[in-house]
Design a protein around this motif. Structure first.
Motif, PDB file in Angstrom:
ATOM      1  N   TYR A 106     -44.616   1.460  20.235  1.00 53.39           N
ATOM      2  CA  TYR A 106     -44.612   0.837  18.907  1.00 53.39           C
ATOM      3  C   TYR A 106     -45.995   0.664  18.301  1.00 53.39           C
ATOM      4  CZ  TYR A 106     -39.939  -0.268  20.484  1.00 53.39           C
ATOM      5  OH  TYR A 106     -38.658  -0.169  20.961  1.00 53.39           O
ATOM      6  N   GLY A 107     -47.027   0.740  19.119  1.00 53.83           N
ATOM      7  CA  GLY A 107     -48.383   0.529  18.643  1.00 53.83           C
ATOM      8  C   GLY A 107     -48.803  -0.922  18.813  1.00 53.83           C
ATOM      9  N   ASP A 109     -50.558  -2.755  16.828  1.00 57.54           N
ATOM     10  CA  ASP A 109     -50.560  -3.514  15.579  1.00 57.54           C
ATOM     11  C   ASP A 109     -49.175  -3.711  14.993  1.00 57.54           C
ATOM     12  OD1 ASP A 109     -53.292  -3.933  15.554  1.00 57.54           O
ATOM     13  OD2 ASP A 109     -53.697  -2.034  14.540  1.00 57.54           O
ATOM     14  N   SER A 110     -48.151  -3.281  15.702  1.00 60.07           N
ATOM     15  CA  SER A 110     -46.776  -3.487  15.251  1.00 60.07           C
ATOM     16  C   SER A 110     -46.345  -4.913  15.596  1.00 60.07           C
ATOM     17  CB  SER A 110     -45.841  -2.481  15.939  1.00 60.07           C
ATOM     18  OG  SER A 110     -45.807  -2.744  17.333  1.00 60.07           O
TER      19      SER A 110
END
Length: 169
Positions: A106-107, A109-110
């Motif tokens: 998802y990353g 920063d998600s």
């Protein structure tokens, strides 16, 4: 940077010589005490490692996650973080592996990445710490420690969602 440890060791030796302490004898005594502590806590740690492996390989974590999914959905806790929230009190390395997986999926920063980061930073490896510290001093009656620690882990999970929503979204 590679000189930090040798300089630190030399400073300890020099300080010990200035204070007229038998540095090597104290080192040996500390090492013996460390091995005695390791011997005292090894059964607890080995049992915990076995239990974590059993939970992971049996699929029990996934069953529990599916069971609590309605509750996590109701509170807005990302379903993809339920395994991490369940594994964090038991295994720091296992939950870190799940954290890395969340980052790659998802990353960082998600929403799930940020909640996972806050959760990892605000929760504790409850069962490991309890087994380690109480086992080390040979306390068998932990009284309310485990209940309070699990309550703190649940609070960390809930507040991680609140914190991320408050500061980032």
């Amino acid at each position: 940077m590679e000189l930090v440890m040798p300089v630190f060791a030399a400073a300890i030796i020099v300080f010990g010589l200035i204070k007229r302490v038998a540095v090597f004898d104290e080192f040996i005594a500390g090492a013996k005490e460390g091995f005695a502590t390791l011997y005292a806590i090894a059964p607890s740690v080995l049992g915990l490692v076995f239990a974590v492996g059993l939970l992971k390989s049996s699929g029990a974590v996934e069953v529990i996650c599916n069971f609590i999914k309605p509750v996590t959905d109701f509170f807005g806790f990302p379903a993809e973080l339920a395994p991490m929230a369940l594994l964090r009190p038991v295994s720091g390395s296992g939950s870190t592996a799940l954290l890395v997986q969340v980052f790659s999926d998802y990353g960082p920063d998600s929403f799930p990445g940020r909640v996972a980061s806050v959760l990892a930073g605000s929760s504790e490896t409850t069962f490991y710490a309890t087994a380690m510290y109480y086992g080390c001093v040979k306390i068998k009656n932990i009284r309310h420690t485990l209940l309070a620690a699990i309550a703190a882990d649940l609070t960390a999970a809930a507040m991680s969602v609140v914190t991320v929503n408050l500061f980032f979204f």
